[in-house]
Write a protein that holds these residues in place. Structure first.
Motif, PDB file in Angstrom:
ATOM      1  N   MET A  35       0.806  -1.030  -0.173  1.00 14.25           N
ATOM      2  CA  MET A  35      -0.095   0.225   0.006  1.00 14.25           C
ATOM      3  C   MET A  35       0.742   1.041  -0.171  1.00 14.25           C
ATOM      4  O   MET A  35       0.748   2.411  -0.808  1.00 14.25           O
ATOM      5  CB  MET A  35      -1.017  -0.233   0.971  1.00 14.25           C
ATOM      6  CG  MET A  35      -1.683   1.734   1.179  1.00 14.25           C
ATOM      7  SD  MET A  35      -3.624   0.892   2.741  1.00 14.25           S
ATOM      8  CE  MET A  35      -2.269   0.586   4.135  1.00 14.25           C
ATOM      9  N   GLY A  38       2.377   1.949  -2.990  1.00 18.37           N
ATOM     10  CA  GLY A  38       1.611   2.195  -4.559  1.00 18.37           C
ATOM     11  C   GLY A  38       1.277   3.415  -3.766  1.00 18.37           C
ATOM     12  O   GLY A  38       0.902   4.302  -5.171  1.00 18.37           O
ATOM     13  N   ILE A  39       0.643   4.153  -2.584  1.00 17.07           N
ATOM     14  CA  ILE A  39       0.424   5.626  -2.802  1.00 17.07           C
ATOM     15  C   ILE A  39       1.671   6.481  -3.489  1.00 17.07           C
ATOM     16  O   ILE A  39       1.308   7.573  -3.745  1.00 17.07           O
ATOM     17  CB  ILE A  39       0.409   5.707  -0.767  1.00 17.07           C
ATOM     18  CG1 ILE A  39      -0.545   5.165  -0.669  1.00 17.07           C
ATOM     19  CG2 ILE A  39       0.604   7.350  -0.505  1.00 17.07           C
ATOM     20  CD1 ILE A  39      -1.348   4.793   1.117  1.00 17.07           C
ATOM     21  N   LYS A  40       3.300   5.707  -2.801  1.00 13.11           N
ATOM     22  CA  LYS A  40       4.620   7.187  -3.464  1.00 13.11           C
ATOM     23  C   LYS A  40       3.859   7.091  -4.604  1.00 13.11           C
ATOM     24  O   LYS A  40       4.912   7.798  -5.473  1.00 13.11           O
ATOM     25  CB  LYS A  40       5.840   5.822  -2.876  1.00 13.11           C
ATOM     26  CG  LYS A  40       6.626   6.880  -3.440  1.00 13.11           C
ATOM     27  CD  LYS A  40       8.074   5.161  -2.593  1.00 13.11           C
ATOM     28  CE  LYS A  40       9.259   5.871  -3.499  1.00 13.11           C
ATOM     29  NZ  LYS A  40      10.549   5.611  -2.262  1.00 13.11           N
ATOM     30  N   ASN A  42       1.495   6.704  -6.686  1.00  8.81           N
ATOM     31  CA  ASN A  42       0.498   6.936  -7.908  1.00  8.81           C
ATOM     32  C   ASN A  42      -0.830   5.993  -8.178  1.00  8.81           C
ATOM     33  O   ASN A  42      -1.278   5.952  -9.199  1.00  8.81           O
ATOM     34  CB  ASN A  42       0.393   7.646  -8.149  1.00  8.81           C
ATOM     35  CG  ASN A  42       0.876   8.879  -7.948  1.00  8.81           C
ATOM     36  OD1 ASN A  42       0.248   9.342  -6.508  1.00  8.81           O
ATOM     37  ND2 ASN A  42       1.442   9.834  -7.972  1.00  8.81           N
ATOM     38  N   MET A  43      -0.089   4.493  -8.093  1.00 15.28           N
ATOM     39  CA  MET A  43      -0.797   3.221  -8.091  1.00 15.28           C
ATOM     40  C   MET A  43      -2.527   2.723  -7.112  1.00 15.28           C
ATOM     41  O   MET A  43      -2.088   2.431  -6.443  1.00 15.28           O
ATOM     42  CB  MET A  43      -0.015   1.991  -8.252  1.00 15.28           C
ATOM     43  CG  MET A  43       1.586   2.464  -8.928  1.00 15.28           C
ATOM     44  SD  MET A  43       2.655   1.137  -8.580  1.00 15.28           S
ATOM     45  CE  MET A  43       1.689  -0.466  -9.353  1.00 15.28           C
ATOM     46  N   TYR A  44      -3.327   3.631  -7.268  1.00 18.78           N
ATOM     47  CA  TYR A  44      -4.226   3.037  -6.604  1.00 18.78           C
ATOM     48  C   TYR A  44      -4.800   2.095  -6.960  1.00 18.78           C
ATOM     49  O   TYR A  44      -5.664   2.098  -5.698  1.00 18.78           O
ATOM     50  CB  TYR A  44      -5.747   4.836  -6.570  1.00 18.78           C
ATOM     51  CG  TYR A  44      -4.509   6.356  -6.507  1.00 18.78           C
ATOM     52  CD1 TYR A  44      -3.846   6.117  -4.988  1.00 18.78           C
ATOM     53  CD2 TYR A  44      -4.135   6.944  -7.124  1.00 18.78           C
ATOM     54  CE1 TYR A  44      -3.029   7.594  -4.487  1.00 18.78           C
ATOM     55  CE2 TYR A  44      -3.361   8.178  -6.616  1.00 18.78           C
ATOM     56  CZ  TYR A  44      -2.874   8.196  -5.664  1.00 18.78           C
ATOM     57  OH  TYR A  44      -2.879   9.276  -5.112  1.00 18.78           O
ATOM     58  N   ASP A  45      -5.023   1.693  -7.855  1.00 17.43           N
ATOM     59  CA  ASP A  45      -5.484   0.209  -7.800  1.00 17.43           C
ATOM     60  C   ASP A  45      -4.653  -0.498  -6.857  1.00 17.43           C
ATOM     61  O   ASP A  45      -5.045  -1.202  -6.469  1.00 17.43           O
ATOM     62  CB  ASP A  45      -5.600  -0.055  -8.841  1.00 17.43           C
ATOM     63  CG  ASP A  45      -4.122  -0.184 -10.311  1.00 17.43           C
ATOM     64  OD1 ASP A  45      -2.799   0.730  -9.491  1.00 17.43           O
ATOM     65  OD2 ASP A  45      -3.887  -1.283 -11.033  1.00 17.43           O
ATOM     66  N   VAL A  47      -3.247   0.713  -4.172  1.00 18.54           N
ATOM     67  CA  VAL A  47      -3.348   0.992  -2.399  1.00 18.54           C
ATOM     68  C   VAL A  47      -4.732   0.377  -2.501  1.00 18.54           C
ATOM     69  O   VAL A  47      -5.054  -0.403  -1.499  1.00 18.54           O
ATOM     70  CB  VAL A  47      -3.429   2.316  -2.665  1.00 18.54           C
ATOM     71  CG1 VAL A  47      -4.296   2.550  -1.455  1.00 18.54           C
ATOM     72  CG2 VAL A  47      -1.752   2.700  -3.292  1.00 18.54           C
ATOM     73  N   PHE A  48      -6.491   0.159  -3.189  1.00 17.07           N
ATOM     74  CA  PHE A  48      -7.198  -0.040  -3.028  1.00 17.07           C
ATOM     75  C   PHE A  48      -7.158  -1.610  -3.014  1.00 17.07           C
ATOM     76  O   PHE A  48      -7.878  -2.782  -2.140  1.00 17.07           O
ATOM     77  CB  PHE A  48      -8.425   0.091  -4.593  1.00 17.07           C
ATOM     78  CG  PHE A  48      -9.417  -0.008  -4.219  1.00 17.07           C
ATOM     79  CD1 PHE A  48     -10.543  -0.107  -3.715  1.00 17.07           C
ATOM     80  CD2 PHE A  48      -9.934  -1.819  -4.493  1.00 17.07           C
ATOM     81  CE1 PHE A  48     -11.786  -0.806  -2.762  1.00 17.07           C
ATOM     82  CE2 PHE A  48     -10.877  -2.827  -4.619  1.00 17.07           C
ATOM     83  CZ  PHE A  48     -11.687  -1.736  -3.928  1.00 17.07           C
ATOM     84  N   SER A  50      -4.856  -3.366  -1.686  1.00 19.60           N
ATOM     85  CA  SER A  50      -4.003  -3.782  -0.502  1.00 19.60           C
ATOM     86  C   SER A  50      -4.807  -3.748   0.424  1.00 19.60           C
ATOM     87  O   SER A  50      -4.674  -4.489   1.721  1.00 19.60           O
ATOM     88  CB  SER A  50      -2.622  -2.934  -0.237  1.00 19.60           C
ATOM     89  OG  SER A  50      -1.905  -3.337  -1.194  1.00 19.60           O
TER      90      SER A  50
END
Length: 66
Positions: A35, A38-40, A42-45, A47-48, A50
């Motif tokens: 996660m 992903g935040i670092k 900008n991979m929000y898929d 993040v979701f 995770s």
């Protein structure tokens, strides 16, 4: 950092196979690292996914109570 996350995920799968309840903690740690990655980036898929997996690990931890 991804290698560390993958190591926790592999540990998680190994521990689930051995019916060890602490597996869900290892899985959550691995997913929290993913996660962060992903935040670092900008991979929000990611993040979701995770977040969803951390919630499912918490659910499994509770359902595996002795």
């Amino acid at each position: 950092m991804g290698w560390v996350a993958n190591a926790f995920i592999i540990l998680y799968l190994w521990m689930v196979g051995n019916k060890n309840r602490w597996a869900f903690v290892a899985g959550s740690v691995g997913n929290l690292i993913w996660m962060f990655i992903g935040i670092k980036h900008n991979m929000y898929d990611l993040v979701f996914l995770s977040i969803t997996l951390v919630v499912l690990n918490a659910r499994a931890w509770l359902k595996w109570r002795p």
